[in-house]
Design a protein around this motif. Structure first.
Motif, mmCIF file in Angstrom:
data_model
loop_
_atom_site.group_PDB
_atom_site.id
_atom_site.type_symbol
_atom_site.label_atom_id
_atom_site.label_comp_id
_atom_site.label_asym_id
_atom_site.label_seq_id
_atom_site.Cartn_x
_atom_site.Cartn_y
_atom_site.Cartn_z
ATOM 1 N N PRO A 297 31.141 29.662 40.975
ATOM 2 C CA PRO A 297 33.010 30.135 40.527
ATOM 3 C C PRO A 297 33.283 30.356 39.373
ATOM 4 N N VAL A 298 32.312 31.526 39.071
ATOM 5 C CA VAL A 298 32.789 32.470 37.695
ATOM 6 C C VAL A 298 34.215 33.169 37.670
ATOM 7 N N ALA A 299 34.536 32.373 36.675
ATOM 8 C CA ALA A 299 36.433 33.537 36.319
ATOM 9 C C ALA A 299 36.496 34.958 37.126
ATOM 10 N N GLY A 300 37.384 35.929 37.446
ATOM 11 C CA GLY A 300 36.884 37.324 37.417
ATOM 12 C C GLY A 300 36.098 38.164 38.395
ATOM 13 N N TYR A 301 35.345 37.025 39.182
ATOM 14 C CA TYR A 301 35.175 38.142 40.611
ATOM 15 C C TYR A 301 35.266 38.317 41.712
#
Length: 260
Positions: free
Chosen positions: A192-196
């Motif tokens: 769940p990385v930022a920006g996806y």
């Protein structure tokens, strides 16, 4: 907010399909997830022979009647066995309760064999989900990339197709499918990385992004966080969590008399 999970598998523990499905649903209940699309059995196989994918589909079929308001089945097929896969598609979708198709890593999806399965799925109004990935250490021999998926989608521009995992390397995956309006991005399976989610909404529009978890391979919580924590409007989150998938499945759900 209605949450329909596009992408789930049986729980990893339990002696029977029913025990594993019950465990999966018990966790989904804690997360507020209304419905789960369930596919593949256990133990799963990357390149299943017809008797193997039929057995896995039987496991899914066995649990659908117990939770008809919670579980939706997708039929697992292998394009290396076209005639047997077409027969299985009819068994599970035309003559059975399933509402979608799951294609994994046995055969690249830009090969002609896949076209026949996609065309038959379209006739039956079944939603097609194709796994895709771009791996740093090289893909499995038959594993499709988002670029392979884009070739398939170009050949079938009149039907919706789901790009599973958005290619894993989601920045490249989003760019690969962006021009193809019949394609949809599945958020499941990666970290769940930022920006996806923000990039998917920006490049595709919120109407082409679908929440999925890849549970039990991933946790519901980590995958829900991709949408809950995204810097996007609340209306976009509603579309991603459920409204888009409900819209895509509405024709086949109505045809089968499945209440939703």
């Amino acid at each position: 907010m209605r949450i329909w999970d596009l992408h789930t598998h049986f729980a990893s523990t339990g002696l029977t399909a029913e025990q594993r499905a019950e465990k999966l649903l018990r966790v989904a209940d804690r997360m507020g997830i209304e419905r789960l699309c369930l596919y593949m059995g256990f133990p799963w196989s990357q390149d299943p022979a017809p008797d193997k994918f039929r057995a896995e589909n039987d496991q899914v079929l066995s649990v659908l009647p117990k939770w008809p308001d919670r579980l939706l089945g997708f039929v697992y097929l292998n394009p290396k066995h076209v005639e047997e896969s077409l027969a299985e598609l009819d068994r599970c979708v035309k003559d059975g309760p399933m509402v979608g198709v799951k294609l994994w890593v046995a055969q690249h999806c830009n090969t002609p064999e896949v076209d026949r399965l996609v065309e038959r799925a379209h006739e039956l109004q079944a939603l097609v989900f194709q796994h895709t990935w771009l791996k740093v250490m090289a893909n499995y021999p038959g594993e499709s990339t988002p670029l392979d998926f884009a070739e398939l989608a170009q050949r079938h521009s009149g039907m919706p197709l789901v790009c599973g995992h958005t290619g894993g390397d989601w920045e490249q995956g989003i760019r690969a499918i962006a021009p193809l309006k019949n394609t949809f991005a599945d958020l499941a399976g990666s970290d769940p990385v930022a920006g996806y989610t923000e990039m998917a909404v920006r490049e595709l529009g919120a109407g082409r992004v679908l929440y999925g978890s890849d549970a039990s391979g991933r946790s519901f919580a980590s995958q829900l966080a991709k949408v809950h924590g995204a810097d996007i409007p609340a209306e976009a989150k509603k579309l991603i969590f459920g409204e888009n998938l409900i819209r895509l499945l509405t024709p086949i759900l109505k045809a089968k008399g499945i209440k939703f």
